[in-house]
Motif scaffolding. Sequence first.
Motif, short mmCIF file in Angstrom:
data_model
loop_
_atom_site.label_atom_id
_atom_site.label_comp_id
_atom_site.label_asym_id
_atom_site.label_seq_id
_atom_site.Cartn_x
_atom_site.Cartn_y
_atom_site.Cartn_z
N ALA A 1 10.87 3.60 3.31
CA ALA A 1 11.91 4.58 2.99
C ALA A 1 12.47 5.28 4.22
O ALA A 1 13.39 6.11 4.08
CB ALA A 1 11.34 5.62 2.02
N LEU A 2 11.97 4.96 5.41
CA LEU A 2 12.48 5.61 6.62
C LEU A 2 13.94 5.23 6.86
O LEU A 2 14.33 4.07 6.64
CB LEU A 2 11.63 5.19 7.83
CG LEU A 2 10.20 5.73 7.88
CD1 LEU A 2 9.43 5.04 9.02
CD2 LEU A 2 10.20 7.24 8.09
N PRO B 1 0.84 -1.21 0.00
CA PRO B 1 0.00 0.00 0.00
C PRO B 1 0.87 1.25 0.00
O PRO B 1 2.01 1.25 0.45
CB PRO B 1 -0.79 -0.12 1.32
CG PRO B 1 -0.74 -1.57 1.67
CD PRO B 1 0.58 -2.06 1.16
N ALA B 2 0.32 2.35 -0.50
CA ALA B 2 1.08 3.59 -0.64
C ALA B 2 1.71 4.04 0.66
O ALA B 2 2.86 4.49 0.70
CB ALA B 2 0.17 4.69 -1.20
N ARG B 3 0.98 3.89 1.77
CA ARG B 3 1.50 4.37 3.05
C ARG B 3 2.74 3.59 3.48
O ARG B 3 3.59 4.11 4.21
CB ARG B 3 0.42 4.26 4.14
CG ARG B 3 0.12 2.86 4.58
CD ARG B 3 -0.97 2.76 5.63
NE ARG B 3 -1.06 1.44 6.21
CZ ARG B 3 -1.64 0.40 5.62
NH1 ARG B 3 -2.19 0.55 4.41
NH2 ARG B 3 -1.68 -0.77 6.22
N LEU B 4 2.85 2.33 3.04
CA LEU B 4 3.99 1.53 3.45
C LEU B 4 5.26 1.89 2.70
O LEU B 4 6.37 1.64 3.18
CB LEU B 4 3.68 0.04 3.30
CG LEU B 4 2.68 -0.53 4.30
CD1 LEU B 4 2.61 -2.05 4.19
CD2 LEU B 4 3.02 -0.12 5.73
N TRP B 5 5.14 2.48 1.52
CA TRP B 5 6.35 2.93 0.83
C TRP B 5 7.04 4.00 1.66
O TRP B 5 8.28 4.09 1.69
CB TRP B 5 6.02 3.45 -0.56
CG TRP B 5 5.72 2.36 -1.54
CD1 TRP B 5 4.51 2.05 -2.10
CD2 TRP B 5 6.65 1.38 -2.06
NE1 TRP B 5 4.63 0.96 -2.93
CE2 TRP B 5 5.93 0.54 -2.93
CE3 TRP B 5 8.01 1.18 -1.87
CZ2 TRP B 5 6.54 -0.51 -3.62
CZ3 TRP B 5 8.63 0.12 -2.55
CH2 TRP B 5 7.89 -0.71 -3.41
N GLU B 6 6.26 4.83 2.35
CA GLU B 6 6.85 5.84 3.23
C GLU B 6 7.57 5.17 4.39
O GLU B 6 8.64 5.63 4.81
CB GLU B 6 5.76 6.76 3.74
CG GLU B 6 5.05 7.57 2.66
CD GLU B 6 3.97 8.47 3.23
OE1 GLU B 6 3.88 8.58 4.47
OE2 GLU B 6 3.20 9.05 2.44
N VAL B 7 6.99 4.09 4.92
CA VAL B 7 7.62 3.37 6.02
C VAL B 7 8.91 2.70 5.55
O VAL B 7 9.95 2.77 6.23
CB VAL B 7 6.65 2.32 6.60
CG1 VAL B 7 7.34 1.48 7.68
CG2 VAL B 7 5.41 2.99 7.17
N GLN C 1 13.89 3.44 -5.72
CA GLN C 1 13.83 4.34 -4.57
C GLN C 1 15.06 4.22 -3.68
O GLN C 1 15.13 4.88 -2.65
CB GLN C 1 12.55 4.07 -3.77
CG GLN C 1 11.28 4.40 -4.52
CD GLN C 1 10.06 4.48 -3.61
OE1 GLN C 1 10.18 4.66 -2.41
NE2 GLN C 1 8.88 4.36 -4.19
N ARG C 2 15.99 3.39 -4.08
CA ARG C 2 17.25 3.21 -3.35
C ARG C 2 17.03 2.77 -1.90
O ARG C 2 17.76 3.16 -0.99
CB ARG C 2 18.09 4.50 -3.40
CG ARG C 2 18.45 4.94 -4.81
CD ARG C 2 19.36 6.15 -4.81
NE ARG C 2 19.67 6.59 -6.16
CZ ARG C 2 20.63 6.08 -6.92
NH1 ARG C 2 21.39 5.11 -6.45
NH2 ARG C 2 20.84 6.55 -8.14
#
Length: 223
Positions: A106-107, A98-104, A147-148
């Motif tokens: 990338a932390l 899910p989109a929100r997990l891409w933010e997680v 996204q490295r």
Amino acid sequence: MPPAATLAPPESLWLELTGRCQLACDHCYADSSPQGEHGTMTVEDWLTVLDGAAELGVGLVQFIGGEPTLHPAFEQLVRHALARGLTVEVYSNLLHVPARLWEVFALPGVRLATSHYSADAGEHETVTGRRGSHARTRANIVKVVRQRIPLRVGLIDTGAGAVDAALADLEALGVTDVGVDAVRGFGRAAGIEVDLAGTCGDCGHGTAAIGPDGQVWPCVFTR
């Protein structure tokens, strides 16, 4: 009398958040599946584990399953681990992100790991038991690389002779950290012949695993 031996804390912990997974891989050591459950460990229990790990000086926690991202408190647990100074590795099948997990993902302090089986979609999906899983996982591997986000891939040799082609495919995608392993004789693969001399023999030395029901094992395989 000689001084009593001092037990060193583990350097890393496997935290098996759930037995639920969208896939039903025929060799899964945890015997996870879409019918799997999250177990009896509460969110507070897992937070306590993370607090204890930080206090003991554990460096790395690996969230596993099943598919750890399916646990309802997954994001909370990752952020709590990072706040306590722990490095986090998420071992995901990368089937659905899910989109929100891409933010997680990338932390800072988070890295990813996944399993792969073949460059051929049919062979891959014979293992996972789900049509379309090859394309979806492969596309998300590409996104992770772009996204490295640090990623390592476990290429599992299921005996189909697909390792070399799969390795070449992963390298073409830009994956630089790939390890090759054989199917382990645990879980749904418990019927295969296991050569104990071929195991690492290091269970419990610097590592430990905690399951969805709070059981503690020296290794995820030796449960």
